[in-house]
Design a protein around this motif. Structure first.
Motif, PDB file in Angstrom:
ATOM      1  N   VAL A   2       0.936  -1.133   0.059  1.00  0.00           N
ATOM      2  CA  VAL A   2      -0.074   0.028  -0.065  1.00  0.00           C
ATOM      3  C   VAL A   2       0.926   1.346   0.182  1.00  0.00           C
ATOM      4  CG1 VAL A   2      -1.763   1.451   1.279  1.00  0.00           C
ATOM      5  CG2 VAL A   2      -1.850  -1.154   1.258  1.00  0.00           C
ATOM      6  N   GLN A   3       0.583   2.192  -1.000  1.00  0.00           N
ATOM      7  CA  GLN A   3       1.027   3.510  -0.861  1.00  0.00           C
ATOM      8  C   GLN A   3       0.368   4.588  -0.585  1.00  0.00           C
ATOM      9  OE1 GLN A   3       1.104   1.409  -3.956  1.00  0.00           O
ATOM     10  NE2 GLN A   3       2.743   0.222  -3.239  1.00  0.00           N
ATOM     11  N   LEU A   4       0.932   5.439   0.326  1.00  0.00           N
ATOM     12  CA  LEU A   4       0.238   6.620   0.684  1.00  0.00           C
ATOM     13  C   LEU A   4       0.831   7.941   0.116  1.00  0.00           C
ATOM     14  CD1 LEU A   4      -0.534   5.763   4.461  1.00  0.00           C
ATOM     15  CD2 LEU A   4      -2.119   5.332   2.472  1.00  0.00           C
ATOM     16  N   THR A  23      -4.007  10.146  -0.168  1.00  0.00           N
ATOM     17  CA  THR A  23      -4.439   9.061  -1.117  1.00  0.00           C
ATOM     18  C   THR A  23      -3.683   7.896  -0.943  1.00  0.00           C
ATOM     19  OG1 THR A  23      -5.311  10.735  -2.719  1.00  0.00           O
ATOM     20  CG2 THR A  23      -5.225   8.427  -3.340  1.00  0.00           C
ATOM     21  N   ALA A  24      -4.738   6.755  -0.625  1.00  0.00           N
ATOM     22  CA  ALA A  24      -4.136   5.399  -0.676  1.00  0.00           C
ATOM     23  C   ALA A  24      -4.232   4.624  -1.933  1.00  0.00           C
ATOM     24  CB  ALA A  24      -4.752   4.706   0.332  1.00  0.00           C
ATOM     25  N   SER A  25      -3.087   3.769  -2.544  1.00  0.00           N
ATOM     26  CA  SER A  25      -3.363   3.031  -3.615  1.00  0.00           C
ATOM     27  C   SER A  25      -2.562   1.596  -3.172  1.00  0.00           C
ATOM     28  CB  SER A  25      -2.685   3.897  -4.889  1.00  0.00           C
ATOM     29  OG  SER A  25      -1.246   4.054  -4.659  1.00  0.00           O
ATOM     30  N   GLY A  26      -3.077   0.934  -4.198  1.00  0.00           N
ATOM     31  CA  GLY A  26      -2.051  -0.397  -4.109  1.00  0.00           C
ATOM     32  C   GLY A  26      -3.157  -1.619  -3.677  1.00  0.00           C
ATOM     33  N   ARG A  27      -2.428  -2.606  -3.136  1.00  0.00           N
ATOM     34  CA  ARG A  27      -3.215  -3.852  -2.995  1.00  0.00           C
ATOM     35  C   ARG A  27      -4.114  -3.616  -1.431  1.00  0.00           C
ATOM     36  NH1 ARG A  27      -0.649  -9.645  -4.113  1.00  0.00           N
ATOM     37  NH2 ARG A  27      -2.094  -9.981  -5.959  1.00  0.00           N
ATOM     38  N   MET A  28      -5.179  -3.358  -1.560  1.00  0.00           N
ATOM     39  CA  MET A  28      -6.203  -3.186  -0.361  1.00  0.00           C
ATOM     40  C   MET A  28      -7.278  -4.061  -0.398  1.00  0.00           C
ATOM     41  SD  MET A  28      -5.443   1.001   0.278  1.00  0.00           S
ATOM     42  CE  MET A  28      -6.228   1.209  -1.310  1.00  0.00           C
ATOM     43  N   VAL A  97      -3.084   4.495   7.251  1.00  0.00           N
ATOM     44  CA  VAL A  97      -4.336   3.890   7.022  1.00  0.00           C
ATOM     45  C   VAL A  97      -4.254   2.288   7.547  1.00  0.00           C
ATOM     46  CG1 VAL A  97      -5.243   2.426   4.924  1.00  0.00           C
ATOM     47  CG2 VAL A  97      -4.549   4.742   4.846  1.00  0.00           C
ATOM     48  N   GLN A  98      -5.276   1.908   8.118  1.00  0.00           N
ATOM     49  CA  GLN A  98      -5.501   0.712   8.837  1.00  0.00           C
ATOM     50  C   GLN A  98      -6.245  -0.117   7.685  1.00  0.00           C
ATOM     51  OE1 GLN A  98      -8.028  -0.216  12.246  1.00  0.00           O
ATOM     52  NE2 GLN A  98      -6.116  -0.410  13.566  1.00  0.00           N
ATOM     53  N   ASN A 104      -1.456  -1.678   9.380  1.00  0.00           N
ATOM     54  CA  ASN A 104      -1.278  -0.303   9.404  1.00  0.00           C
ATOM     55  C   ASN A 104      -0.249   0.200   8.353  1.00  0.00           C
ATOM     56  OD1 ASN A 104      -3.080   1.350  11.480  1.00  0.00           O
ATOM     57  ND2 ASN A 104      -1.934  -0.692  12.425  1.00  0.00           N
ATOM     58  N   TYR A 105      -0.444   1.297   7.713  1.00  0.00           N
ATOM     59  CA  TYR A 105       0.662   1.845   6.721  1.00  0.00           C
ATOM     60  C   TYR A 105       0.678   3.269   6.905  1.00  0.00           C
ATOM     61  CZ  TYR A 105       0.083  -2.597   4.253  1.00  0.00           C
ATOM     62  OH  TYR A 105       0.094  -3.915   3.961  1.00  0.00           O
TER      63      TYR A 105
END
Length: 116
Positions: A2-4, A23-28, A97-98, A104-105
């Protein structure tokens, strides 16, 4: 992974406003909550505000009435509107982001400096 990506920090005078975005992106698999923490020099990182998927919020006592957290679930983005800024709000602000699996990221941090 996950990238923020955070944005919106800067230098302002006391009493002014700033708006932070993350903004969060990636495998979530799913997001449980998003929030903002801050760390001032020589101090521990502390919670500023947090919002769950169901829009339940909590704030640090020091920012209640001045800061507002919101989120756009469709965009995986969380915002922090900061009004009536004080010099004691100066810190590096980190997005968190949880996920639903409670991992957590963290973002890389954005500097907020309030001059008095």
């Amino acid at each position: 992974q996950v990238q923020l990506v955070e944005s919106g920090g800067g230098l302002v005078q006391a009493g002014e406003s700033l708006r932070l975005s993350c903004t969060a992106s990636g495998r979530m698999f799913g997001i449980n909550a998003m929030g903002w923490y801050r760390q001032a020099p020589g101090k521990q990182r502390e919670l500023v505000a947090r919002i769950t998927t169901g829009d339940s919020t909590n704030y640090a006592d020091s920012v209640k009435g001045r800061f507002t957290i919101s989120r756009d679930n469709a965009k995986n983005t969380v915002y922090l509107q900061m009004n009536s800024l004080k010099s004691e709000d100066t810190a590096v602000y980190y997005c968190n982001v949880q996920l639903v699996n409670f991992r957590n990221y963290w973002g890389q941090g954005t500097q907020v400096t309030v001059s008095s």
